[in-house]
Write a protein that holds these residues in place. Structure first.
Motif, PDB file in Angstrom:
ATOM      1  N   GLU A 166      -1.609  10.578 -10.100  1.00 57.14           N
ATOM      2  CA  GLU A 166      -2.889  11.261 -10.276  1.00 57.14           C
ATOM      3  C   GLU A 166      -3.891  10.704  -9.278  1.00 57.14           C
ATOM      4  O   GLU A 166      -4.089   9.486  -9.211  1.00 57.14           O
ATOM      5  CB  GLU A 166      -3.431  11.064 -11.699  1.00 57.14           C
ATOM      6  N   ASP A 167      -4.475  11.587  -8.506  1.00 56.67           N
ATOM      7  CA  ASP A 167      -5.490  11.185  -7.513  1.00 56.67           C
ATOM      8  C   ASP A 167      -4.980  10.075  -6.600  1.00 56.67           C
ATOM      9  O   ASP A 167      -5.701   9.117  -6.272  1.00 56.67           O
ATOM     10  CB  ASP A 167      -6.779  10.735  -8.209  1.00 56.67           C
ATOM     11  N   GLY A 168      -3.716  10.205  -6.223  1.00 54.29           N
ATOM     12  CA  GLY A 168      -3.142   9.254  -5.287  1.00 54.29           C
ATOM     13  C   GLY A 168      -2.786   7.910  -5.875  1.00 54.29           C
ATOM     14  O   GLY A 168      -2.498   6.968  -5.124  1.00 54.29           O
ATOM     15  N   GLU A 212       0.863  -1.175   0.000  1.00 52.69           N
ATOM     16  CA  GLU A 212       0.000   0.000   0.000  1.00 52.69           C
ATOM     17  C   GLU A 212       0.901   1.226   0.000  1.00 52.69           C
ATOM     18  O   GLU A 212       1.267   1.759   1.054  1.00 52.69           O
ATOM     19  CB  GLU A 212      -0.923  -0.014   1.217  1.00 52.69           C
ATOM     20  N   PRO A 213       1.328   1.655  -1.186  1.00 51.68           N
ATOM     21  CA  PRO A 213       2.326   2.737  -1.267  1.00 51.68           C
ATOM     22  C   PRO A 213       1.809   4.060  -0.719  1.00 51.68           C
ATOM     23  O   PRO A 213       0.646   4.434  -0.923  1.00 51.68           O
ATOM     24  CB  PRO A 213       2.605   2.834  -2.764  1.00 51.68           C
ATOM     25  N   THR A 214       2.700   4.763  -0.030  1.00 44.78           N
ATOM     26  CA  THR A 214       2.398   6.104   0.454  1.00 44.78           C
ATOM     27  C   THR A 214       2.659   7.103  -0.665  1.00 44.78           C
ATOM     28  O   THR A 214       3.198   6.755  -1.723  1.00 44.78           O
ATOM     29  CB  THR A 214       3.286   6.440   1.648  1.00 44.78           C
ATOM     30  N   ALA A 215       2.322   8.349  -0.414  1.00 45.36           N
ATOM     31  CA  ALA A 215       2.607   9.394  -1.399  1.00 45.36           C
ATOM     32  C   ALA A 215       4.102   9.493  -1.652  1.00 45.36           C
ATOM     33  O   ALA A 215       4.543   9.710  -2.794  1.00 45.36           O
ATOM     34  CB  ALA A 215       2.046  10.735  -0.900  1.00 45.36           C
ATOM     35  N   ALA A 216       4.903   9.310  -0.620  1.00 49.76           N
ATOM     36  CA  ALA A 216       6.360   9.354  -0.789  1.00 49.76           C
ATOM     37  C   ALA A 216       6.846   8.183  -1.627  1.00 49.76           C
ATOM     38  O   ALA A 216       7.755   8.333  -2.465  1.00 49.76           O
ATOM     39  CB  ALA A 216       7.042   9.348   0.575  1.00 49.76           C
ATOM     40  N   ASP A 217       6.248   7.011  -1.404  1.00 45.16           N
ATOM     41  CA  ASP A 217       6.616   5.845  -2.220  1.00 45.16           C
ATOM     42  C   ASP A 217       6.322   6.119  -3.692  1.00 45.16           C
ATOM     43  O   ASP A 217       7.173   5.863  -4.557  1.00 45.16           O
ATOM     44  CB  ASP A 217       5.823   4.613  -1.783  1.00 45.16           C
TER      45      ASP A 217
END
Length: 557
Positions: free
Chosen positions: A497-499, A470-475
């Motif tokens: 795009e859109d997370g 479950e990747p984070t925004a940083a990932d």
């Protein structure tokens, strides 16, 4: 212009099945017409495409019928003499040409293909002609690479020049030659080109001289010029999103992998020769049925453009095919002297299923239940079986497969699929179709172990458990950038795009990617794996799909 023996075919009433009554089975094993017609009930309309089939016993054609329309614009029905394309059924003809050339002493099946194609890279190990026949070369499928490039087949006019150009740009193989099996059209296009380079003839000229004319296949030729007018050729159709029929034709000149133009009767003439050896002799027949063998000794079940196996307890030698909207299947049951050829001009037709339904009518007394008995299962605790469920990584390709529990068996998604894998011991599972997994040990405190996957076409494939991602925004930010492949001559861009991570091709087309396991995402028909350097920076993307494994993209931005 090619010269062909043509036969005038008078159209019959649209939607009616066509049959020559004189071809009724003289052996006493006749099949009711109504039973045959019922098989093709969905392809008998006068406003849709259809199919043609023929049956032989001991080399004598005993039945030929056709259904549906060959041309919807001109309201011309299919007949047993209609010309179709049977797709990859064509491969056995290409293998036959290559083997005949070897029996002539003009090539050796164990020659390195670079003897004939010096433009191909040196991969450190020889790729042999025999490996081309058996799909054990490791060569990537040129059409799959073209699709990755942005020009899938049918989107532009491809020729052998394009196929060879793409193949010669591949710096790597899917695997070391001979180690695994992977179906690839490249090997069969190269065989057609090899025949031309060695003989100085076109592939069609060689095939006419050595195969088609000697066997009386007067209505068969290679589609080496898709603009050529071909008498009584059907048009291929598929349903569009509007629910209406639309033409889908093979507008390309590559052949050898497919591209055979033929009739159901001519197909039976060829498959009969695989019993008699009238053309080629006993050694030809032997080589055509010789299965590919991996370095491990594992036999793949794939011979000279033929799949060798069993269907419902009866020995079967067959091949299916699809090209554009055409579908085909040619099957032979050598122990019973029965062969069935079938071709359709409807993309939705299940040619294998239809042909086998016909075969079942002729071999009902010889065939067993639908599936073999399969492995002997053990009384496994469903909770113990469920502990094996989860995601795994195929270490050959990096692709993802998922195991789900169903009582005392496992179901596989993303791998060979098929029927359930029954528990055969505390750590082993097997299916009735020859797929098995042996795990290194039982799950321990929730930790799953790796396993060895065996399947009909390959053995010893290591699969390793992977956790959810479950990747984070940083990932996701780590992956953003442009990546270029020299082998596919394309640059992909990855954006957020859109997370969600989204890829774009050169035309701006693309889609959101689904996370699979750390650094790996699902792309339609494949897996994208991002690779990092020693500092942890993402420097490459690797794309794997069915016929292309680990195609590298270098990060350029």
């Amino acid at each position: 212009m090619k010269t062909r023996l043509r036969t005038l075919i008078l159209p019959l009433a649209a939607g009616l099945a066509c049959a020559d009554a004189s071809r009724d089975d003289p052996s006493g094993g006749a099949v009711e017409m109504a039973a045959l017609d019922a098989v093709f009930a969905d392809y008998s309309a006068s406003d849709g495409p259809g199919c043609a089939f023929a049956v032989s016993r001991d080399g004598q054609q005993v039945m030929a019928r056709a259904y549906g329309m060959a041309d919807l614009e001109w309201h011309i029905p299919n007949t047993p003499e209609t010309v179709f394309e049977p797709g990859s059924v064509s491969k056995q003809f290409t293998a036959a040409a290559t083997i005949l050339l070897a029996l002539d002493g003009r090539i050796d099946l164990d020659d390195d293909i670079r003897s004939y194609f010096p433009e191909m890279p040196d991969y450190g190990e020889a790729v042999t002609v025999r490996m081309l026949i058996h799909h054990t070369s490791g060569l990537r499928d040129w059409g799959s690479v073209a699709a990755i490039q942005g020009w899938p087949r049918w989107s532009r006019v491809h020729s052998h020049k394009h196929a060879l150009d793409i193949a010669s740009r591949q710096r790597a193989l899917n695997y070391e030659p001979g180690r695994y099996y992977s179906y690839t059209n490249t090997g069969y296009n190269l065989q057609a080109m090899l025949v031309e380079r060695v003989t100085g003839q076109t592939f069609d000229e060689f095939s006419q001289e050595r195969i088609f004319r000697p066997l009386g296949m007067a209505r068969t030729q290679w589609r080496d010029d898709f603009t050529e007018i071909v008498d009584e050729r059907s048009v291929g159709y598929r349903r569009g999103e509007d629910g209406e029929w639309h033409m889908l034709m093979p507008f390309e000149n590559v052949h050898g992998n497919g591209g055979l133009l033929t009739t159901v009767g001519d197909l039976l003439r060829f498959t009969r020769n695989l019993d008699t050896g009238e053309v080629g002799g006993p050694e030809f027949v032997r080589l055509m049925h010789e299965e590919g063998t991996l370095d491990s000794g594992w036999k793949t079940g794939y011979a000279g453009g033929l799949r060798v196996g069993e269907y419902r307890g009866v020995r079967e030698v067959s091949h299916s095919g699809s090209t554009a909207a055409y579908r085909g299947f040619l099957t032979r049951y050598p122990d019973h002297g029965v062969a069935v050829s079938l071709m359709c001009n409807a993309a939705e037709a299940d040619s294998r299923g239809l042909a086998r339904q016909v075969a079942e009518l002729y071999l009902a007394d010889a065939m067993t239940e639908e599936l073999p008995g399969g492995p002997a299962g053990v009384d496994a605790d469903p909770a113990d079986v469920a502990a094996f469920a989860g995601g795994y990584r195929d270490t050959r390709t990096g692709q993802y497969l998922e195991l789900t529990a169903d009582g005392s068996s496992l179901l596989m998604r993303g791998g060979p699929g098929g029927p359930p894998l029954l528990a055969t011991s505390e750590t082993a599972f097997a299916s009735a179709t020859g797929v098995s997994i042996a795990f290194e040990g039982p799950p321990n405190a929730g930790e799953r172990s790796a396993g060895i996957l065996n399947m009909p076409a390959a053995d010893g494939v290591r699969i390793e458990p992977v956790g959810a991602f479950e990747p984070t925004a940083a990932d996701l930010a780590d992956y953003v950038g442009a990546y270029h492949s020299e082998e596919a001559e394309v640059t992909y861009r990855f954006e957020v795009e859109d997370g969600r991570l989204v890829f774009r091709d050169r035309y701006g087309d693309g889609a959101a990617l689904e996370p699979l396991y750390p650094d790996a995402f699902a792309r339609e028909f494949g897996t994208i794996i991002f690779r990092r350097d020693a500092t942890g920076r993402v420097t490459q993307a690797s794309l794997s799909e069915g016929r292309v494994w680990d195609l590298r993209f270098e990060r350029v931005q």
